[in-house]
Design a protein around this motif. Structure first.
Motif, mmCIF file in Angstrom:
data_model
loop_
_atom_site.group_PDB
_atom_site.id
_atom_site.type_symbol
_atom_site.label_atom_id
_atom_site.label_comp_id
_atom_site.label_asym_id
_atom_site.label_seq_id
_atom_site.Cartn_x
_atom_site.Cartn_y
_atom_site.Cartn_z
ATOM 1 N N THR A 166 0.930 -1.105 0.061
ATOM 2 C CA THR A 166 -0.188 0.074 0.004
ATOM 3 C C THR A 166 0.855 1.219 0.142
ATOM 4 O O THR A 166 0.416 2.297 -0.736
ATOM 5 C CB THR A 166 -0.707 -0.040 1.104
ATOM 6 N N PHE A 167 2.125 1.195 0.501
ATOM 7 C CA PHE A 167 2.914 2.289 0.721
ATOM 8 C C PHE A 167 3.146 3.074 -0.728
ATOM 9 O O PHE A 167 3.089 4.212 -0.917
ATOM 10 C CB PHE A 167 4.240 1.937 1.519
ATOM 11 N N PRO A 168 3.904 2.477 -1.759
ATOM 12 C CA PRO A 168 4.097 2.857 -2.757
ATOM 13 C C PRO A 168 3.043 3.090 -3.713
ATOM 14 O O PRO A 168 3.028 4.356 -4.182
ATOM 15 C CB PRO A 168 4.906 1.697 -3.656
ATOM 16 N N LEU A 169 2.009 2.548 -3.557
ATOM 17 C CA LEU A 169 0.579 2.958 -4.001
ATOM 18 C C LEU A 169 0.256 4.515 -3.512
ATOM 19 O O LEU A 169 -0.313 5.307 -4.381
ATOM 20 C CB LEU A 169 -0.663 2.078 -3.945
ATOM 21 N N LYS A 170 0.165 4.641 -2.118
ATOM 22 C CA LYS A 170 -0.098 5.835 -1.801
ATOM 23 C C LYS A 170 0.850 6.981 -2.026
ATOM 24 O O LYS A 170 0.301 7.948 -2.504
ATOM 25 C CB LYS A 170 -0.315 5.666 0.042
ATOM 26 N N CYS A 171 2.016 6.617 -2.276
ATOM 27 C CA CYS A 171 3.045 7.725 -2.663
ATOM 28 C C CYS A 171 2.786 7.933 -4.036
ATOM 29 O O CYS A 171 2.828 9.237 -4.670
ATOM 30 C CB CYS A 171 4.297 6.895 -2.730
ATOM 31 N N LEU A 172 2.367 7.285 -4.948
ATOM 32 C CA LEU A 172 1.989 7.409 -6.399
ATOM 33 C C LEU A 172 0.621 8.260 -6.351
ATOM 34 O O LEU A 172 0.632 9.228 -7.082
ATOM 35 C CB LEU A 172 1.780 6.403 -7.079
ATOM 36 N N LEU A 173 -0.228 7.970 -5.608
ATOM 37 C CA LEU A 173 -1.380 8.605 -5.482
ATOM 38 C C LEU A 173 -1.302 10.165 -5.008
ATOM 39 O O LEU A 173 -1.824 11.321 -5.651
ATOM 40 C CB LEU A 173 -2.413 8.082 -4.545
ATOM 41 N N GLY B 164 -4.584 12.689 -3.711
ATOM 42 C CA GLY B 164 -4.633 12.348 -2.143
ATOM 43 C C GLY B 164 -4.136 10.999 -1.594
ATOM 44 O O GLY B 164 -4.202 10.096 -2.434
ATOM 45 N N ALA B 165 -3.945 10.823 -0.224
ATOM 46 C CA ALA B 165 -3.366 9.497 0.243
ATOM 47 C C ALA B 165 -4.340 8.497 0.425
ATOM 48 O O ALA B 165 -3.763 7.556 0.508
ATOM 49 C CB ALA B 165 -2.603 10.163 1.447
ATOM 50 N N GLU B 166 -5.551 8.957 0.391
ATOM 51 C CA GLU B 166 -6.594 7.902 0.600
ATOM 52 C C GLU B 166 -6.604 6.871 -0.273
ATOM 53 O O GLU B 166 -6.894 7.140 -1.381
ATOM 54 C CB GLU B 166 -7.945 8.446 0.859
ATOM 55 N N ALA B 167 -6.045 5.370 -0.106
ATOM 56 C CA ALA B 167 -6.123 4.526 -1.117
ATOM 57 C C ALA B 167 -7.409 3.933 -1.132
ATOM 58 O O ALA B 167 -8.087 3.146 -0.189
ATOM 59 C CB ALA B 167 -4.906 3.387 -0.724
ATOM 60 N N SER B 168 -8.150 3.730 -2.231
ATOM 61 C CA SER B 168 -9.304 2.895 -2.633
ATOM 62 C C SER B 168 -9.318 2.515 -3.964
ATOM 63 O O SER B 168 -8.834 3.190 -4.676
ATOM 64 C CB SER B 168 -10.460 3.832 -2.203
#
Length: 578
Positions: free
Chosen positions: A288-295, A301-305
């Protein structure tokens, strides 16, 4: 294998009588916010994950739950040798320690403040109608003294009010609240509508509290019976590792990949390789960390969904991510090098929040190849974030706000002053002060900082887990307490702490410092990296075991630690950052 409901009352009664923790369990690590969220979830009647127990008579080292939850305790104080021995039947918690320790602290025990003060849980019986900024409906406070209404001491449910029913307690509380309302000036009294609404909340809250304690419908236990069935230690250890380290569990990133693959077929492989890169130094980043970085870097925004990767907007996002992946990959590589070469982080024990690294990626994405002075400011940001708990709550909100500060070209370098100003607006600290060096829960981070500065690497940079360093007292803890008569607050002090390898710590035992460090020095060991003071390092016999010498050494060494920490944590105040 049995699977059955249990009452919270029964679980709490079993704690430290038949229910224990195995030695393989990590210490209690939940922050206070997580404790409050668990209570709020239960008050909302949300389900919580099943608890996993193991019944056995094997010789397994058993540890008690803490009657007063504290962070960074000496775990050796909680082991039960009679329970641990072969033939003694006990039940171990394999999955659920954090939840059960939290519930025990709230309903029967307490938590300890950093200064060692006992704080008991009080519940606002009128809460439940308005949500706080942190997303909680039901309010808990920990206090060292009784709080007035509407605060109710939760431990009373297992003490003075153990035989009372919910209706009786609600009636009594409502009568007291009505009396308080009536004592106010007329113009300040609640309206009848407000009073009736409050009365309903009190009744519902007390009903839910009693239900949580006494009804077999909120807590489910799955128990591995190693007495009647074959659940040997090897099998249970494998189950424990899978349950606590991921196993086949799905995390948030797995759910998102299903929505992403049509737009960018290689994204999962790219993310997995990036996660592996970041974890190369024994860290625990998840996908989830690299995904949040990319978002964040793409302004979403940092909210991953999963929803962010669906529809026309999601397709555009994935197209943009794929087109700029090379740039992102370089930023991840620079972040990895910063972790390994500048911060020299090699262990979870010196990280309180992984989320704090997202703004560093965000900055590197826009500002590649930062100069040495900028890396010093980035290093200062990292230590401030970890030491001051900048990411202890509302983490996505914090990351999104910092994107507006660091997520753009910064020709003036890493904008540490703007970052500090943001956290000052959230009533958070921005500079390390000398008095903070003695906060117990920060000792791993501060010691690691000092050792990195003195040795050029971290003592946690080990391949074999058994070689990880222990925190050791230079003046032995037990002897200082018993023979010198010093209080624990003076002995458990950063000026008296050092890191030492696990094997060396066992060999050292209670040897006095003058003898121990003289022996090391004669063996050719560089003892200055431990003592930090030239005078004591040149002549370890000065470490005489008496009260005056101890305080002199400890205070001088604390000053040396302060000089190192102040330079690294507050670089904006030094010439390093100019």
């Amino acid at each position: 294998m049995s699977y059955k409901p249990r009452t919270l009352f029964g679980l709490i009664e079993d704690i430290n009588t038949s229910l224990f923790l195995p030695h393989i369990q990590r210490p209690f690590v939940w922050e206070e916010e997580q404790m409050l969220r668990l209570f709020d979830s239960l008050m909302r009647n949300y389900p919580i994950q099943t608890l996993l127990f193991w019944r056995t008579k094997d010789e397994i080292k058993a540890r008690k739950f803490m009657e007063e939850a504290e962070w960074d305790p000496d775990l050796s104080d909680f082991y039960e040798p009679n329970v641990s021995k072969s033939g003694a039947e006990k039940v171990f918690v394999l999955d659920g320690q954090q939840r059960m320790q939290t519930l025990y602290a709230i309903f029967r025990g307490a938590i300890l403040s950093e200064s060692g003060v006992r704080l008991e849980a009080y519940f606002d019986v009128t809460s439940g109608d308005k949500m706080t900024d942190t997303g909680l409906l039901h309010q808990i406070k920990f206090s060292n003294e009784p709080l007035p209404l509407p605060w109710y001491r939760v431990a009373n449910l297992l003490g003075a009010h153990a035989q009372r029913n919910a209706e009786e307690l609600a009636d009594e509380l409502n009568e007291s609240l009505d009396a308080l309302n009536a004592s106010k000036p007329v113009e300040q009294r609640d309206t009848e509508e407000v009073r009736r609404s409050r009365e309903k909340r009190v009744r519902r809250n007390m009903s839910q509290l009693i239900s949580l304690l006494r009804e077999e419908r909120h807590f489910w236990v799955q128990q591995l019976d190693g007495v009647a069935d074959k659940f040997p230690y090897k099998t249970v250890l494998d189950i424990f590792v899978r349950v606590n380290s991921g196993g086949t569990k799905l995390d948030a990133s797995d759910l998102m990949f299903a929505a992403m693959k049509e737009g960018w077929g290689e994204i999962e492989e790219a993310i997995e390789e990036t996660t592996e890169l970041l974890n190369g130094a024994n860290l625990q980043f998840d996908k989830t960390f690299p995904l949040k970085c990319l978002l964040v870097a793409h302004g979403r925004g940092a909210e991953a969904s999963a929803e962010k990767f669906t529809g026309a907007d999601g397709e555009k996002l994935l197209t943009d991510m794929e087109a700029s992946w090379e740039r992102a990959e370089h930023a991840f590589q620079e972040l990895r090098d910063f972790l390994a070469n500048d911060l020299k982080i090699f262990a979870d024990k010196v990280i309180r929040s992984y989320t704090s690294f997202i703004p560093l990626f965000d900055y590197l994405y826009q500002n590649p190849k930062p100069k040495e002075a900028d890396r010093a400011l980035m290093r200062g940001y990292h230590y401030k974030a970890q030491l001051f708990g900048w990411y202890s709550q509302s983490t996505d909100t914090v990351v999104n706000a910092l994107h507006g500060i660091v997520g753009k070209p910064c020709p003036g370098g890493f904008p540490i002053d703007d970052v500090k100003a943001y956290f000052a607006g959230r009533s958070s600290q921005g500079e390390l002060k000398k008095h903070q060096l003695t906060e117990t829960r920060l000792r791993f981070i501060l010691l690691n900082l000092v050792y990195v500065d003195q040795m050029g690497t971290s003592p946690f940079d080990v391949k074999y887990k058994g070689n990880e360093p222990h925190v050791d007292h230079i003046y032995p803890r037990h002897a200082s307490l018993t023979k010198l008569g010093l209080p624990s607050s003076e002995v458990n002090h950063l000026g008296n702490y050092r890191f030492v390898g696990a094997t060396d710590n066992i060999r050292k035992r209670g040897e006095l410092p003058a003898s121990y460090f003289s022996r090391l020095k004669h063996s050719g060991v560089d003892i200055r990296k431990h003592l930090l003071l030239d005078s004591f390092s040149a002549d370890p016999s000065q470490l005489a075991f008496d009260e005056d010498n101890y305080r002199k050494f400890r205070d001088e060494r604390l000053e040396a630690i302060w000089q190192i920490a102040n330079t690294i944590v507050n670089p904006e105040n030094s010439k390093v950052a100019t």
